[in-house]
Enzyme design. Sequence first.
Site, short mmCIF file in Angstrom:
data_model
loop_
_atom_site.label_atom_id
_atom_site.label_comp_id
_atom_site.label_asym_id
_atom_site.label_seq_id
_atom_site.Cartn_x
_atom_site.Cartn_y
_atom_site.Cartn_z
N HIS A 154 0.82 -1.21 0.00
CA HIS A 154 0.00 0.00 0.00
C HIS A 154 0.86 1.27 0.00
CE1 HIS A 154 -3.62 -2.35 0.96
NE2 HIS A 154 -2.99 -2.89 1.97
O1 RIB Z 1 -5.25 0.23 4.45
C1 RIB Z 1 -3.86 0.13 4.36
C2 RIB Z 1 -3.20 1.25 5.08
O2 RIB Z 1 -3.49 1.18 6.49
C3 RIB Z 1 -1.67 1.19 5.00
O3 RIB Z 1 -1.14 2.48 5.08
C4 RIB Z 1 -1.30 0.40 6.21
O4 RIB Z 1 0.05 0.65 6.63
C5 RIB Z 1 -2.27 0.96 7.22
O5 RIB Z 1 -1.75 2.19 7.69
#
Ligand code: RIB
Length: 310
Positions: A240
């Site tokens: 992500h």
């Molecule tokens: O939904 C994914 C996000 O939420 C990413 O940034 C993960 O590290 C959490 O912070």
Amino acid sequence: MISKPVILDVDPGHDDAVALMMACGTLELDLLAVTTVAGNVSLEKTTHNALRVLSLIDRTNIPVATGAARPLRREPYTAEYIHGESGLDGPVELPPPTFEPDERGAVTLIADTLRESVESVTLIPLGPLTNIAIFLREHPDLKNRIAHISLMGGSMGLGNTTPAAEFNIYVDPEAAREVFESGVPITMCGLDVTHAAGAGPKERERLRSIGETGPIVAGFLDFFAATYEKVFGFDAPPLHDPVAVAAVLDPTVLTTRRMRVDVECEGALTRGETVCDFHGVTGKPPNADVGIGLDRERFFEILYDALGGL
Ligand code: RIB
Ligand code: CA
């Protein structure tokens, strides 16, 4: 090469850790500061993890300042079920940090950094947007020193924390609403693009071979893969946060569409939903460039190159 000044706001978290390493490894970014926020785990743990990661890669010259321990209004909500108790569980226990947080705190560090930078600075928030919202409330005069916000968060479609909401927005929807309504240029790297950045066995093996930190990065992602498989049935853990960094390094890695994004704060079932007006039916002025596609091959090329610089 002129490197782009950036600040990362993080809640490490395995993917935040890889994003931090990317930002440090590439010569195309100048990581001026890191701020931490409660998110994946408590503020104490996200700060400890940010300090440990930067210590591991000898970047103790980069100031790290702690921010919000809880959302603007909501009760804290964390994700040990994904990242483990420490927030960075896995085969390798990182050594303890070799430096202390900057005593200024996140909001002051962001303000000072923006004032002192000759160029306007890109903010890359990778956790709940609490720190960014508080900064914008307290320093409206510095808004024009922000070049761009490339954030990981939201989704045009399904959520990962509720059926409607992605984690970073779900945790602090009021903060997210204030950031999306701030008028600052935003690129939203939501689940629609980050779910295309899964690091499968092939990618993890390639990562394992990159420099001294390769085995550690791959170890992070082996753990992340196991929890993503158990919780979501994914065959590869999505990177992500590295997508939000890659989008700053090479905007062409994303296909984006400019649209209005509103954050649901009242819905019992839809708290934290990023309501994306893809067809412009609301008539509201667009406020974000939303990622709708990822050049996966280019993304991994950017990732490998950046980590190769460590
Ligand atoms: O939904 C994914 C996000 O939420 C990413 O940034 C993960 O590290 C959490 O912070
Ligand atoms: Ca994160």
